[in-house]
Write an enzyme that holds these catalytic residues in place. Structure first.
Site, short mmCIF file in Angstrom:
data_model
loop_
_atom_site.label_atom_id
_atom_site.label_comp_id
_atom_site.label_asym_id
_atom_site.label_seq_id
_atom_site.Cartn_x
_atom_site.Cartn_y
_atom_site.Cartn_z
N SER A 90 2.49 -9.28 -8.32
CA SER A 90 1.12 -9.92 -8.65
C SER A 90 1.34 -11.26 -9.28
O SER A 90 1.83 -12.10 -8.51
CB SER A 90 0.42 -8.87 -9.42
OG SER A 90 -0.71 -9.19 -9.86
N ASP A 106 -6.31 -5.02 -0.71
CA ASP A 106 -6.23 -5.40 -2.03
C ASP A 106 -7.20 -6.42 -2.33
O ASP A 106 -7.38 -7.53 -1.70
CB ASP A 106 -4.76 -6.35 -2.19
CG ASP A 106 -4.21 -6.44 -3.63
OD1 ASP A 106 -5.25 -6.50 -4.48
OD2 ASP A 106 -3.20 -6.71 -3.86
N HIS A 128 -4.16 -3.21 -4.21
CA HIS A 128 -3.27 -3.70 -5.03
C HIS A 128 -2.23 -2.97 -5.49
O HIS A 128 -1.02 -3.40 -5.79
CB HIS A 128 -4.04 -4.40 -6.35
CG HIS A 128 -3.20 -5.13 -7.05
ND1 HIS A 128 -3.08 -6.57 -6.56
CD2 HIS A 128 -2.84 -5.22 -8.75
CE1 HIS A 128 -2.11 -7.08 -7.38
NE2 HIS A 128 -2.23 -6.68 -8.71
#
Length: 704
Positions: free
Chosen positions: A555, A641, A675
């Site tokens: 991320s 995501d 995600h």
């Protein structure tokens, strides 16, 4: 299967801001519904599979090790709420957990039922939710809320079946097992009961910003729900909750640097929320409720008197200015206060000092907050936290404890005498001896002289007399701290002679608020140079070599990976970037995208500010790919995501392959995930095994 790299067509799109024109050849990939995009992602998956096929035996071996070390049929320690003990179970062969409860015994109201060694159901068990049944017809399934009403009769639960983090909420009658007709759709995480008739929940706007709080009345259609609060400022997110005393409901509206609370009496859910301290730019505060000696007070954690926060109190009906509260924990440059957690007879203080999160407790029996006393532990590097404590009048509190070498423990802490009771320790099947592993803290010197902590974990018997294959992990954003924790999967690296290290770079929160401030906005480059300094320190100490060093981040940590790959490609043999935020500048120039406007207080606002634009452009990974040799790179992403869109790593890999003069670049896209990646524990273990096999291969820890 072909080993020819997919060809990414170029469709020239020009981005123009502040007189800067940038030609982007791969922005067309943002069209998620386009057959061209989907075909390209599938081609990349096939290419990745063809180039990593030789790793399948190693992947299978690591998967078998992870699976073999996990007690697949297991049970959590029950947590008391009302007249019930709540817990979760897992069953061998099933992907998801089962949430359950049993009635509490009157004779031992605070002693949890003993967890059976074989993970079998407790006598009198009632199954609340079997997630396996709910997920049976879906490729992806994620639970967003599971909240029991105050009486214990009703269960509100929500779920997401695509990975886009938009949930559907249902209500189950736990006495009859039937579902109410009530259905709430397209909502955010969480749900809060107020009595037996009302549920508060949050909705998101088109940019995936939680911006509204709604109230639902049981038995009425969703169209009759009442909008309770709406946040117009696009920098702010909202949330709703209640305290364990069931005294107040809370709505918090917060940006990255400012917060504001509204409260309502818990027993008046249809009333009007009232504001506590109005927002002031740069001032953050959080509130807790205590009632020592019957005198109701707010306990406020705030940064009005210093960046590392302080704690003060005032009567609930007489709000003093934040800077004039009665101090119970004053600001301290060496201690970052993170918050309080209150009960009827005592209150806990959570804080960070020396790079470690710590807990202290104070008594309320005297009618005020007494002296805070730190709870001490034997290890130098550890993580302790409160959890599973819904009862206001509890004489004991549930703690979790772990370290890099200590499997997770669940403890009961009796506040009156300071005694611990070990209720459960994470079992490592096949045997585990913590004495075979060692964790230590090293320090690296950054370019500006700042000392950066590095955690290092290895087997004792590998020693440091020769360079070893090493995985260096980093994050460094949002004041998020990477704290010591035990990992079953990590053993597969350590047992193959690999070192696992974590660079606690600026931008994280390990060393206090200023550690975060000096790694964000116009100081973001410190995050990247700190990571490179940590890599250099490991090599200079002879622990590894650049040819044996693999970097990993996910991320916002993926942004870190992209930046260091551009800045110091010669110092890494490989880079593992999971859902990486690598096309940062393009994304935060699009206010309509999820999270964008709220991110401007983290990274800067390039949309309106040319200086911020130029600074971000100077390090943004996609913007700075050059014709030079790169380390081998594996990027892992998910099509659904909503936080870091799949298009970012897809564009990044395509441009790397076009521009770089050396390096192998692979993209793996989960086509039905969000995600957090794939759902289901077995699929998650397989994904971890694949990533670790790639890491071991690139570091030279296994024969090629």
């Amino acid at each position: 299967m072909s080993k020819s790299a997919p060809h990414a067509p170029k469709h020239l799109i020009t981005r123009s801001f502040h007189g800067r024109d940038v030609v982007d050849n791969y922005e067309w990939m943002r069209d998620k519904a386009s057959p061209e995009t989907l075909n390209y992602l599938e081609a990349e998956n096939a290419y990745t599979e063809s180039l990593t096929g030789h790793l399948q035996p190693l992947t299978d071996a690591i998967y078998g090790e992870i699976k073999g070390r996990v007690k697949e049929t297991d049970m959590s320690v029950p947590s008391r709420q009302g007249g019930w003990w709540y817990y979760g179970r897992t069953v061998e062969g099933k992907d998801y957990g089962i949430s359950c409860r049993v009635a509490a015994e009157r004779e031992q109201p605070w002693t949890p039922p003993r967890v059976p060694e074989d993970g079998s159901p407790l006598p009198g068990e009632q199954v609340l939710l079997d997630i396996n049944e709910l997920a049976a017809d879906h490729e992806f399934f994620s639970l967003g809320a599971s909240r029991v009403s105050p009486s214990g009769r009703l269960l509100a639960y929500s779920f997401d079946t695509s990975g886009d983090e938009r949930f559907e909420l249902r209500v189950k009658d736990l006495e009859t097992g039937s579902l109410y007709d009530d259905t709430l759709t397209d909502i955010f995480y969480g749900a809060v009961w107020a009595g037996e008739e009302h549920i508060f929940y949050v909705r998101v706007d088109d940019a995936w910003r939680p911006h509204q709080v709604w109230r639902h009345t049981l038995g009425t259609p969703e169209s009759a729900d009442v909008l309770v609060y709406e946040e117009p400022d696009e920098r702010f997110n909202v949330g709703v909750g209640a305290d364990r005393a069931e005294r107040f409901l809370y709505i918090v509206s917060s940006s990255k640097s400012t917060s504001e609370f509204h409260v309502l009496d818990f027993d008046n859910p249809t009333g009007e929320f009232r504001m506590l301290w109005p927002r002031q730019d740069g001032v953050e505060y959080d509130v807790d409720f205590i009632a020592p000696g019957g005198e109701e007070k707010w306990v406020v954690t705030h940064n009005a008197t210093g960046p590392n926060f302080a704690v003060g109190t005032c009567p609930i009906d007489s709000l003093a200015p934040l800077r004039e509260l009665d101090d119970v924990a004053a600001h301290d440059d060496a201690r970052r206060i993170e918050g309080t957690d209150s009960y009827r007879d005592f209150i806990f203080l959570s804080y960070r000092a020396g790079g470690i999160g710590r807990l202290a407790v104070a008594d309320l029996a005297g009618g005020s907050i007494g002296q805070f006393t730190e709870i001490e532990f034997d290890e130098e590097l550890y993580t302790v936290g409160l959890g599973g404590n819904p009862e206001w009048d509890a004489p004991v509190v549930r703690l979790s404890y772990t370290s890099f070498t200590q499997p997770a423990q669940v403890l009961d802490y009796t506040v009156a005498n300071g005694e611990f009771t070990l209720l459960k320790q994470q079992e490592v099947e096949g045997g585990y001896d913590p004495a075979q592993y060692v964790a230590e803290r090293l320090w690296a010197t950054a370019d500006d002289g700042t000392e950066v902590p590095v955690s290092v974990v290895r087997r004792v018997d590998v020693g440091v007399d020769k360079p070893l294959p090493t995985l260096l992990y980093g994050y460094g954003s949002y004041e998020h701290s990477i704290d010591p924790s035990f990992s079953v999967a990590r053993l597969s690296l350590l047992d193959r002679g690999m070192v696992w290290a974590c660079a606690h770079v600026r931008g994280g929160g390990e060393m206090g608020r200023l550690w975060y401030d000096n790694g964000k906005m116009m100081s973001k480059r410190n995050t990247f140079t700190d990571f490179i300094a940590c890599a250099d320190a490991l090599v200079e100490r002879g622990m590894t070599t650049y040819g044996q060093l693999v970097a990993e981040g996910a991320s916002a940590g993926g942004l870190l990976m992209g930046a260091v790959a551009n800045m110091a490609p010669e110092k890494f043999a490989g880079v593992l970037a999971v859902v990486p935020f690598v096309d940062q500048l393009t994304s935060i120039l699009m206010p309509e995208l999820p999270l964008t406007v709220t991110e401007w207080e983290e990274w800067g606002d390039p949309y309106h500010d040319p200086e911020a634009y130029d600074y971000i452009a100077s390090y943004a990974p996609y913007e700075n790919i050059e014709a030079k040799n790169y380390p081998d790179i594996l990027a892992v992403t998910s099509l659904n995501d909503t936080r870091v869109l799949y298009v970012e790593p897809a564009k990044w890999i395509a441009k790397l392959r076009e521009t770089a003069t050396g390096g192998e670049f692979l993209l793996k896209t989960e086509m039905s995930a969000g995600h957090g990646g794939v759902s289901g524990r077995y699929a998650q273990w397989k994904q971890t095994a694949f990533e670790y096999a790639w890491v071991l291969d690139k570091s030279g820890a296994v024969e090629r």
